[in-house]
Structures are given as structure tokens and as C-alpha cells.
Design a protein around this motif. Structure first.
Motif, short mmCIF file in Angstrom:
data_model
loop_
_atom_site.label_atom_id
_atom_site.label_comp_id
_atom_site.label_asym_id
_atom_site.label_seq_id
_atom_site.Cartn_x
_atom_site.Cartn_y
_atom_site.Cartn_z
N VAL A 37 -10.25 6.45 4.16
CA VAL A 37 -8.96 5.89 4.45
C VAL A 37 -8.20 5.84 2.97
CG1 VAL A 37 -7.52 3.97 5.02
CG2 VAL A 37 -9.62 4.46 6.26
N TRP A 38 -8.79 5.33 1.90
CA TRP A 38 -7.88 5.26 0.66
C TRP A 38 -7.75 6.64 0.17
CZ3 TRP A 38 -4.78 2.36 -1.50
CH2 TRP A 38 -4.98 0.82 -1.38
N ALA A 39 -8.67 7.56 0.37
CA ALA A 39 -8.19 8.92 -0.05
C ALA A 39 -7.06 9.59 0.66
CB ALA A 39 -9.83 9.90 0.19
N LEU A 40 -7.15 9.37 1.95
CA LEU A 40 -5.74 9.98 2.68
C LEU A 40 -4.65 9.00 2.26
CD1 LEU A 40 -7.70 10.37 6.26
CD2 LEU A 40 -6.93 12.01 4.53
N LEU A 41 -4.66 7.98 1.99
CA LEU A 41 -3.42 7.13 1.71
C LEU A 41 -2.83 7.78 0.17
CD1 LEU A 41 -4.15 3.33 2.71
CD2 LEU A 41 -2.38 4.74 3.42
N LEU A 42 -3.73 7.87 -0.71
CA LEU A 42 -3.32 8.34 -2.12
C LEU A 42 -2.98 9.73 -1.70
CD1 LEU A 42 -6.20 6.71 -4.48
CD2 LEU A 42 -3.80 5.93 -3.75
N ALA A 43 -3.40 10.53 -0.97
CA ALA A 43 -3.32 11.91 -0.85
C ALA A 43 -1.69 11.87 -0.26
CB ALA A 43 -4.13 12.63 -0.16
N THR A 44 -1.34 11.27 0.56
CA THR A 44 -0.08 11.16 1.23
C THR A 44 0.96 10.69 0.28
OG1 THR A 44 -1.10 10.62 3.41
CG2 THR A 44 1.12 9.97 3.21
#
Length: 355
Positions: free
Chosen positions: A10-17
Motif C-alpha cells: 500500500v505504501w509503495a503504491l502511495l509513494l509511487a503515485t
């Protein structure tokens, strides 16, 4: 939080976004600054700056969110990526500061000569910041030497032919975003000038995307496997096909806007035409597909070529605590960004705007 939910993903996707939103949003206003080398008239430059003045500060929020979020959520990645990229990142931040000062001061200059110097500063800051972002990205993708959880490379490891290639490519890409933004937001001579600049920038950007995409699989064996081994190729193959389709849409839409502008009587009132936004949307699509291609190559690595997101992640309790704050903060940031774009929608008129 339910135990089955992988907060690291979840955090990886949030930061990538967050990083992607920064790239495309601040990318077009950096692109406007890059285009100052080709926009000569004072009136056109004022219109170009006024088109981004209401939103450019908010665009940079996503850089802060992405950078600051990396430290507590993926501390091992933060501790290795930052030392490897100190030089390009520091120069990038200095260029962004200088660009911001030039942005404000050009409107307060008391003489034309002073204004021209601030305009040069705005161009320099925008171009150097974009180039350093590309260099940092290229050095990151090429791989970071890590031993026992610490950066083990040299001071100049970030400077390679590939990182310079990505730096030049990002300058061209941001220039394309800026030109397409001006096509959307301006009219008359400024729009015509933006259209003339958009054509070579579109060709250059697509060419750089193809060149970087051809080089990347040979940087790491894992990258090559993601793009050429079966069944991974089934996921990766649509990306270059969609890039080719969007490039065609971009060039066709630029031609359509130019044709419509040429057929309009000079004295006709200018109204917002949705077709003026198609080139900008197509350019955004090219960036999105490039970002997806980068994700295909890297996932689940956060520090190539070896450290995964799970190896670099903070404890789950830390992730839960930070996610509560993000759940409050991110909707607020999205809301005020969306409101600013809605409030200042439409064409920017000459002689009206930021002062």
C-alpha cells in the motif's frame, strides 16, 4: 488494519503515485520555464507564466509528500538512495529555489534588463531542475551499490552516459508537457508559438522513450527477464504498443488544433475548446505509460538491483500510524489541488493574471 492487508505494498503504491503526480504536475510548469528559451516576446512570456501561476506551488506538494514519506516508511531505502544521489538532488533543489525566486521577481523587476535576467533565471532553474531529476532517475535505475545496508559506491557513480541520457530525455518530455499545457491554456500568438515548439518536442520525447526503453533491459538481468521472458512478456508487450498509439494521437491532435486555429477568423472570440486539451492528455498518457514501464522493470525492488520493498520497510506499527495521517492529509491535498485547477480553468488572457 486487517492482518491480510500488506501495508508495505500500500505504501509503495502511495509513494509511487505521489512521485508520478509530482512528475506530471510540476513537469508541465517546469516545461513552461524550459520553453522560455524559445519564447522571446514579453507579452507571450507573461501569458505563459500566468498560465501556471495559480497552481505551481501546489504542484510541488507531491514532491514533499513522496520524499518525506520515503524516510519513515522505507528507512533502509532512504539511507541508501540519498547518499548515492546527493549531488543531483542538491543541485535540483537549489535550481527549484532559484526558479521560484525568479518566478516571483520577474514581475517586480523595475527595468526590462532586470526582467530579462530573471527570465533567464527562470529558464535556467527549470532546465537544470528537470535535467537533475532525470540524472537522478537514470542513476537510480542503473543500480545502487549497497553493502551491509549502507551505500558502498563512489561520489560520482550517479554520473553515467545512461543517467545523462535520461536527464536530456526528461528535459524534452517536460518541454512537451509545457508546450501542450500552453496549447490548452492560451490563444492567439502564444498558442501558435506553443504549437510550433510542441512538434519537435513530441518527436524528441517519443524518440527518447524508445531509446531509453531499448537500453534499460540490458542494465540488469532482472529487467531483461521482465520484458522478454514468458509469461512476463504478456504483461509488458501492451506498453510499447500503447505508446505508439498515443504518439499518433498526440501528433494528430496537434495538427487538428493548428488547423482549427488557422481556420478561425482573426477577430473571432476565443472560447475554450475541448480539443485543445487532447495534446496535453496524450502527453500525460505518454508519461503514465513510461512510468508503468518503469514499474514493470523494477517491481518489487525499491533499491535496484537487490533490495525489495519488504526488506526496506519500517515495522508494521509505524506504517499503520503513518497511514492514518496520510488518510487525512492526502484527500485534503487532492481537494485543494482540484479546486485550484477548477477555479482557474479556461484560457489565460493577455494582460490579465498574476502580479
Amino acid at each position: 488494519m486487517p492482518a491480510w492487508l500488506d501495508l508495505t505494498v500500500v505504501w509503495a503504491l502511495l509513494l509511487a503515485t505521489a512521485v508520478f503526480l509530482y512528475v506530471v504536475l510540476d513537469g508541465f510548469d517546469l516545461g513552461v520555464g524550459i520553453l522560455f528559451a524559445g519564447i522571446r516576446g514579453r507579452a507571450e512570456r507573461d501569458v505563459a507564466v500566468n498560465s501556471v501561476a495559480p497552481v505551481w506551488d501546489g504542484n510541488e506538494t507531491w514532491l514533499i509528500l513522496g520524499g518525506v514519506g520515503l524516510m519513515p516508511v522505507f528507512p533502509a531505502a532512504y539511507a541508501t538512495i540519498l547518499p548515492a544521489l546527493y549531488m543531483p538532488l542538491i543541485v535540483m533543489l537549489l535550481a527549484l529555489v532559484f526558479r521560484g525566486v525568479a518566478f516571483e521577481m520577474r514581475f517586480k523587476a523595475e527595468s526590462e534588463e532586470a526582467r530579462r535576467w530573471w527570465d533567464r533565471g527562470f529558464w535556467w532553474g527549470s532546465t537544470v531542475a528537470a535535467f537533475c531529476q532525470g540524472v537522478a532517475l537514470g542513476a537510480y535505475v542503473q543500480g545502487i551499490a549497497v553493502e551491509e545496508g549502507a551505500y558502498a559506491g563512489g561520489w560520482w557513480d550517479w554520473l553515467t552516459p545512461f543517467s545523462v541520457l535520461v536527464g536530456v530525455a526528461l528535459v524534452a518530455g517536460y518541454g512537451l508537457l509545457g508546450a501542450c499545457w500552453l496549447v490548452l491554456k492560451t490563444e492567439g500568438a502564444t498558442q501558435a508559438h506553443a504549437l510550433r515548439l510542441a512538434w519537435p518536442l513530441a518527436v524528441a520525447t517519443v524518440g527518447f522513450i524508445a531509446l531509453v526503453s531499448l537500453v534499460m533491459p540490458f542494465l540488469q538481468p532482472a529487467f531483461r527477464a521482465r520484458w522478454f521472458d514468458f509469461p512476463a512478456i504478456l504483461l509488458a508487450a501492451p506498453v510499447p504498443l500503447l505508446v505508439a498509439a498515443l504518439a499518433w494521437v498526440l501528433l494528430r491532435s496537434l495538427a487538428a488544433v493548428a488547423r482549427a486555429a488557422a481556420e478561425r477568423p482573426p477577430a473571432a472570440p476565443r472560447q475554450v475548446i475541448w480539443s485543445d486539451g487532447v495534446p496535453f492528455l496524450a502527453a500525460l498518457g505518454l508519461f503514465l505509460l513510461s512510468y508503468i514501464g518503469l514499474g514493470i522493470s523494477l517491481w518489487p525492488l525499491i533499491v535496484p538491483p537487490e533490495i525489495t520493498i519488504w526488506e526496506a520497510a519500517a515495522p508494521r506499527s509505524t506504517q499503520v500510524f503513518l497511514l492514518v495521517g496520510a488518510a487525512v492529509l492526502i484527500p485534503i491535498v487532492l481537494a485543494y489541488n482540484a479546486y485550484a485547477y477548477w477555479l482557474f480553468r479556461g484560457k489565460v488572457q493577455e494582460g490579465a493574471g498574476y502580479h
